[in-house]
Scaffold this motif. Structure first.
Motif, PDB file in Angstrom:
ATOM      1  N   PRO A 200     -24.245  27.451  47.407  1.00  0.00           N
ATOM      2  CA  PRO A 200     -24.517  28.851  47.739  1.00  0.00           C
ATOM      3  C   PRO A 200     -23.476  29.809  47.166  1.00  0.00           C
ATOM      4  O   PRO A 200     -23.668  31.012  47.189  1.00  0.00           O
ATOM      5  N   PHE A 201     -22.371  29.277  46.656  1.00  0.00           N
ATOM      6  CA  PHE A 201     -21.332  30.102  46.051  1.00  0.00           C
ATOM      7  C   PHE A 201     -20.885  29.453  44.750  1.00  0.00           C
ATOM      8  O   PHE A 201     -20.783  28.238  44.671  1.00  0.00           O
ATOM      9  N   HIS A 202     -20.644  30.262  43.748  1.00  0.00           N
ATOM     10  CA  HIS A 202     -20.068  29.780  42.486  1.00  0.00           C
ATOM     11  C   HIS A 202     -18.625  30.255  42.465  1.00  0.00           C
ATOM     12  O   HIS A 202     -18.357  31.454  42.621  1.00  0.00           O
ATOM     13  N   ILE A 203     -17.711  29.316  42.267  1.00  0.00           N
ATOM     14  CA  ILE A 203     -16.288  29.649  42.327  1.00  0.00           C
ATOM     15  C   ILE A 203     -15.588  29.171  41.065  1.00  0.00           C
ATOM     16  O   ILE A 203     -15.706  28.012  40.678  1.00  0.00           O
TER      17      ILE A 203
ATOM     18  N   THR B 108     -16.557  38.600  44.537  1.00  0.00           N
ATOM     19  CA  THR B 108     -15.279  39.073  45.037  1.00  0.00           C
ATOM     20  C   THR B 108     -14.182  38.229  44.399  1.00  0.00           C
ATOM     21  O   THR B 108     -14.453  37.159  43.851  1.00  0.00           O
ATOM     22  N   GLN B 109     -12.983  38.721  44.485  1.00  0.00           N
ATOM     23  CA  GLN B 109     -11.855  38.049  43.844  1.00  0.00           C
ATOM     24  C   GLN B 109     -10.647  38.128  44.772  1.00  0.00           C
ATOM     25  O   GLN B 109     -10.456  39.130  45.456  1.00  0.00           O
ATOM     26  N   PHE B 110      -9.861  37.052  44.798  1.00  0.00           N
ATOM     27  CA  PHE B 110      -8.602  37.111  45.532  1.00  0.00           C
ATOM     28  C   PHE B 110      -7.556  36.289  44.793  1.00  0.00           C
ATOM     29  O   PHE B 110      -7.882  35.410  43.997  1.00  0.00           O
ATOM     30  N   VAL B 111      -6.303  36.620  45.045  1.00  0.00           N
ATOM     31  CA  VAL B 111      -5.181  35.990  44.346  1.00  0.00           C
ATOM     32  C   VAL B 111      -4.337  35.235  45.363  1.00  0.00           C
ATOM     33  O   VAL B 111      -4.053  35.750  46.447  1.00  0.00           O
TER      34      VAL B 111
ATOM     35  N   VAL C 212      -6.051  33.068  40.504  1.00  0.00           N
ATOM     36  CA  VAL C 212      -7.038  34.107  40.773  1.00  0.00           C
ATOM     37  C   VAL C 212      -8.382  33.412  40.992  1.00  0.00           C
ATOM     38  O   VAL C 212      -8.893  32.744  40.089  1.00  0.00           O
ATOM     39  N   PHE C 213      -8.916  33.530  42.203  1.00  0.00           N
ATOM     40  CA  PHE C 213     -10.204  32.927  42.546  1.00  0.00           C
ATOM     41  C   PHE C 213     -11.306  33.966  42.421  1.00  0.00           C
ATOM     42  O   PHE C 213     -11.157  35.088  42.903  1.00  0.00           O
ATOM     43  N   ASN C 214     -12.410  33.604  41.793  1.00  0.00           N
ATOM     44  CA  ASN C 214     -13.594  34.463  41.667  1.00  0.00           C
ATOM     45  C   ASN C 214     -14.745  33.769  42.383  1.00  0.00           C
ATOM     46  O   ASN C 214     -15.079  32.625  42.060  1.00  0.00           O
ATOM     47  N   ILE C 215     -15.342  34.456  43.352  1.00  0.00           N
ATOM     48  CA  ILE C 215     -16.429  33.879  44.137  1.00  0.00           C
ATOM     49  C   ILE C 215     -17.674  34.736  43.961  1.00  0.00           C
ATOM     50  O   ILE C 215     -17.633  35.950  44.162  1.00  0.00           O
TER      51      ILE C 215
END
Length: 134
Positions: A27-30, A91-94, A49-52
């Motif tokens: 359900p999510f591509h990371i 969304t993105q988080f570091v 850096v994660f991109n979801i």
């Protein structure tokens, strides 16, 4: 062909393996990227850096994302909370990371635990393989 599917279904039911994860798309591509990687005193550190992307097909709320992979890497301020993510939105988080020098940097793949409420307000938990991009 129908009998083969029945047999597979029976085997899955008897072994307790849930059917939907075997055939469903995540359900999510990371994806994730490394940056500012440095080494000092036998410790490798840097940023990830994660991109979801929400690929679930519906809006989700109350996402709680944490790295759950079996590795020797320590990540900073996880878990990360995302209040809402619409269908197809990203969304993105570091996160900071550190690891013993022999482990080096994050692997080419990391397992992330994603807890969330789906569009029907049902609480879900999935484990998604994140992929390193360079």
């Amino acid at each position: 062909m129908g009998n083969i599917l029945k047999i597979v279904g029976i085997i899955i039911v008897l072994t307790g393996i849930p059917l939907s994860p075997l055939f469903a798309e995540d359900p999510f591509h990371i994806t994730f990227e490394q940056s500012n990687v440095s080494s000092a005193d036998g410790i490798v550190s840097g940023l990830v850096v994660f991109n979801i992307v929400n690929a679930s097909g519906g809006d989700v709320t109350n996402l709680v994302v944490s790295v759950d992979g079996p590795n020797h890497i320590t990540y900073g301020s996880q878990p990360v909370v995302v209040p809402a993510l619409g269908a197809g939105e990203a969304t993105q988080f570091v996160e900071q990371f550190s690891a013993p020098g022999e482990v080096a940097a994050p692997e080419a793949e990391a397992i992330l635990k994603v807890e969330y409420q789906d569009a029907a307000s049902a609480q879900r938990t999935v484990y998604v393989n994140g992929t390193l991009v360079q």
